[in-house]
Structure formats: C-alpha cells, structure tokens
Design a protein around this motif. Structure first.
Motif, PDB file in Angstrom:
ATOM      1  N   MET A   1      -7.424  10.396   0.031  1.00 23.08           N
ATOM      2  CA  MET A   1      -7.005   9.034   1.041  1.00 23.08           C
ATOM      3  C   MET A   1      -7.667   9.315   2.289  1.00 23.08           C
ATOM      4  O   MET A   1      -8.128   8.224   2.765  1.00 23.08           O
ATOM      5  CB  MET A   1      -5.388   9.449   1.060  1.00 23.08           C
ATOM      6  N   ASP A   2      -7.747  10.559   2.850  1.00 25.09           N
ATOM      7  CA  ASP A   2      -8.805  10.693   3.973  1.00 25.09           C
ATOM      8  C   ASP A   2     -10.111  10.037   3.816  1.00 25.09           C
ATOM      9  O   ASP A   2     -10.624   9.071   4.567  1.00 25.09           O
ATOM     10  CB  ASP A   2      -8.732  12.034   4.575  1.00 25.09           C
ATOM     11  N   ALA A   3     -10.654  10.310   2.567  1.00 23.05           N
ATOM     12  CA  ALA A   3     -11.966   9.864   2.426  1.00 23.05           C
ATOM     13  C   ALA A   3     -11.852   8.291   2.445  1.00 23.05           C
ATOM     14  O   ALA A   3     -12.945   7.743   2.758  1.00 23.05           O
ATOM     15  CB  ALA A   3     -12.531  10.479   1.248  1.00 23.05           C
ATOM     16  N   LEU A   4     -11.075   7.866   1.847  1.00 19.55           N
ATOM     17  CA  LEU A   4     -11.051   6.345   1.446  1.00 19.55           C
ATOM     18  C   LEU A   4     -10.601   5.665   2.984  1.00 19.55           C
ATOM     19  O   LEU A   4     -11.392   4.776   3.268  1.00 19.55           O
ATOM     20  CB  LEU A   4      -9.793   5.981   0.510  1.00 19.55           C
ATOM     21  N   GLY A   5      -9.813   6.185   3.694  1.00 15.79           N
ATOM     22  CA  GLY A   5      -9.425   5.594   4.857  1.00 15.79           C
ATOM     23  C   GLY A   5     -10.773   5.917   5.749  1.00 15.79           C
ATOM     24  O   GLY A   5     -10.713   4.970   6.709  1.00 15.79           O
ATOM     25  N   ALA A   6     -11.424   6.768   5.799  1.00 14.57           N
ATOM     26  CA  ALA A   6     -12.652   7.134   6.658  1.00 14.57           C
ATOM     27  C   ALA A   6     -13.534   5.862   6.553  1.00 14.57           C
ATOM     28  O   ALA A   6     -14.381   5.426   7.312  1.00 14.57           O
ATOM     29  CB  ALA A   6     -13.347   8.231   6.589  1.00 14.57           C
TER      30      ALA A   6
ATOM     31  N   GLY B   1       0.192   7.309   5.474  1.00 12.28           N
ATOM     32  CA  GLY B   1       0.359   6.414   6.575  1.00 12.28           C
ATOM     33  C   GLY B   1      -0.830   6.863   7.608  1.00 12.28           C
ATOM     34  O   GLY B   1      -1.551   6.012   8.202  1.00 12.28           O
ATOM     35  N   GLN B   2      -1.097   8.099   7.682  1.00 13.01           N
ATOM     36  CA  GLN B   2      -2.206   8.632   8.435  1.00 13.01           C
ATOM     37  C   GLN B   2      -3.579   8.109   7.976  1.00 13.01           C
ATOM     38  O   GLN B   2      -4.235   7.508   8.850  1.00 13.01           O
ATOM     39  CB  GLN B   2      -2.110  10.284   8.688  1.00 13.01           C
ATOM     40  N   ALA B   3      -3.897   8.448   6.664  1.00  9.37           N
ATOM     41  CA  ALA B   3      -5.005   7.929   5.997  1.00  9.37           C
ATOM     42  C   ALA B   3      -5.192   6.202   6.096  1.00  9.37           C
ATOM     43  O   ALA B   3      -6.302   5.856   6.287  1.00  9.37           O
ATOM     44  CB  ALA B   3      -5.220   8.445   4.765  1.00  9.37           C
ATOM     45  N   ALA B   4      -3.896   5.496   6.089  1.00  5.59           N
ATOM     46  CA  ALA B   4      -4.070   4.073   6.166  1.00  5.59           C
ATOM     47  C   ALA B   4      -4.256   3.549   7.553  1.00  5.59           C
ATOM     48  O   ALA B   4      -4.338   2.254   7.639  1.00  5.59           O
ATOM     49  CB  ALA B   4      -3.014   3.541   5.201  1.00  5.59           C
ATOM     50  N   HIS B   5      -4.383   4.527   8.500  1.00  3.17           N
ATOM     51  CA  HIS B   5      -4.169   4.072   9.932  1.00  3.17           C
ATOM     52  C   HIS B   5      -3.060   2.960  10.098  1.00  3.17           C
ATOM     53  O   HIS B   5      -3.022   2.112  10.708  1.00  3.17           O
ATOM     54  CB  HIS B   5      -5.313   3.371  10.261  1.00  3.17           C
ATOM     55  N   ALA B   6      -1.948   3.393   9.523  1.00  2.00           N
ATOM     56  CA  ALA B   6      -0.697   2.412   9.632  1.00  2.00           C
ATOM     57  C   ALA B   6       0.100   2.535  11.000  1.00  2.00           C
ATOM     58  O   ALA B   6       0.013   3.411  11.443  1.00  2.00           O
ATOM     59  CB  ALA B   6       0.123   2.984   8.501  1.00  2.00           C
TER      60      ALA B   6
END
Length: 266
Positions: A130-135, A166-171
């Motif tokens: 998820m962090d990689a996707l969010g980045a 939520g963190q990875a999606a910058h929610a």
C-alpha cells in the motif's frame, strides 16, 4: 594479566566499530551464511534484513556500500528460498520488497510486496504494497488492497491494518478506512472493537478499584502510624533519667506497632 589486557583491548576495538562497519559485517556474515545454505529461507531473510538495515540509514556515512550486483544476488537467493519454502515465501518477498524500497527502486519494491501478499497477506507485506501504491498516487488501488487483504488477517490485526490503509491513501482525518472493508470483515472488525471496548472498560474499572483500595489502605495506615507515634511519644515522656534503656524500649514499641499496622490493615 595478559588475558585481562587482551579482553580490554578487544572491548576497545569493539567499542570503536562504526555503524557503517557494523552494517558491513552484518551484510558479509549473512551473505556467507546464505551462500552456504542456498534456498534456506532463514539465511536469506537475515541477509535481506542486513541489506535493508544499511540502506535505511539516514546518514550516508553510516551506510555500507551496497552495489546493484549485491542486490541482484540477494534477489536470486530470495526467489530460490520462496520457491523452496512456500511457508516462508510471504516473509521472504516482504523483506526483498523492503530492500528495493530503501534502494529507491520502487517498481521492484512494489512487485516484491505484491508477491508477498499473493503468497499470504501479512501486516508488513500489505503495508509495504500500500505504501508503494500510495507513493505513486494509486489511491484507488490502495483502497482495493486494503479491503481485499483484510480477509487474510486476524481480528486483532485489523486495527493496525486500517491505520496503515489510511496512511498509505493519504486519507483525511474524517475518513474511515473501515468503510473499505468487505461486509464480512467490517462485521468482525466491529465485533472485535466492541469486545475490546468491553475488555478495556473492565480493566479500567479494575484499575480504579485497585487505586481506591490502595488509597483507602494508605489512609488507614496513616491513622495507625499516627497512633503508634503517639504511643511512642507517651512512652518516652514517662521514661526516667535513671532508665537509660527506656527510650530504646519505646523505639522498639513504635516499630512493633508499625509492623502490626502493616500486617493488620487490609
């Protein structure tokens, strides 16, 4: 004497080892162990962790030299370990993903994290993916992985999983990542939270009761101790000058009284 001096010298040498040198030693030792046992998951995981630990250092001066060839070699051994030990595949791929992530090779990191999740969803593997996707701004994909990956996690892991979602999606603060779960996962998450709230309430009540009992006991001990002091003072007031042992006897009385208070106050 010589042995003692040798030990002191060794301690001084160890104390002078820099962080960079520690990383170099870890990478070299785990690399040799990995080569001696090709396909062994434990040795590969240890080597991947050593590489990631060095690459993650904030200060460049603290990092060991990690070449592209070293990374490729580790990836080759990781593939063998994941194939030969399916039960460890999720961990192996997740550790490889961490290496590529810290090496700033985000596409390879995402691919390794995805293999980890495909092998078995785990908190670290899902968080990495998820962090990689969010980045790269793929927030819809983050939400999709958040929802699909939850099914493979235990109830008690969902809270941390949703935090990382939520963190990875910058929610935003008012976004509820639990809404991204399937109905079944949302139901078990809500049930777990309700049970945890109930347990927390019971534990809070137990702490309050224990605190209240401790305070009540403290008050009773204070009253009892004051009575002991009064008895000791009265005893000393009655001592005659020709009774040198009397003050000591009064002190013994006070100590015995205090022990009786400690034993008698529940």
């Amino acid at each position: 004497m010589k042995l003692a001096m040798s030990l002191v010298g060794a301690a001084l040498v160890l104390g002078c080892v820099t962080l960079k040198e520690r990383h170099e030693q870890a990478i070299q030792s785990t690399g040799r162990a990995m080569e001696r046992a090709p396909g062994a998951a434990r040795e590969v995981i240890a080597h991947l962790e050593a590489l990631a630990g060095s690459l993650a250092e904030h200060n460049e001066a603290d990092r060991a030299v990690v070449t592209e060839a070293m990374l490729e070699r580790a990836a080759t051994f990781a593939a063998k370990a994941a194939t030969g030990s399916p039960d460890d595949a999720a961990t192996v791929w997740q550790r490889e993903g961490s290496v590529w992530w810290h090496a700033k090779q985000r596409e390879r990191a995402e691919a390794a994290y995805r293999r980890s999740v495909d092998a078995r969803p785990t908190l670290p593997g899902l968080a990495g993916l998820m962090d990689a996707l969010g980045a790269r701004g793929a927030f819809d994909d983050v939400r999709a992985v958040c929802g699909s990956g939850a099914a493979g996690l235990a109830d008690q892991e969902l809270d941390e999983h949703l935090r990382r979602c939520g963190q990875a999606a910058h929610a935003s603060a008012d976004t509820d990542p639990a809404a991204w779960l399937s109905d079944a996962d949302r139901a078990r998450y809500d049930a777990w939270r309700a049970e945890r709230a109930k347990r927390d309430a019971v534990e809070a009540k137990e702490r309050e009761d224990a605190q209240r009992r401790a305070e009540e006991r403290g008050r009773k001990l204070a009253v009892c101790s004051a009575t002991c002091d009064e008895k000791a003072a009265l005893c000393r007031a009655r001592c005659d000058k020709d009774q040198p042992e009397c003050p000591r006897a009064c002190e013994d009385l006070a100590q015995a009284c205090a022990k009786a208070c400690e034993a008698g106050v529940p």
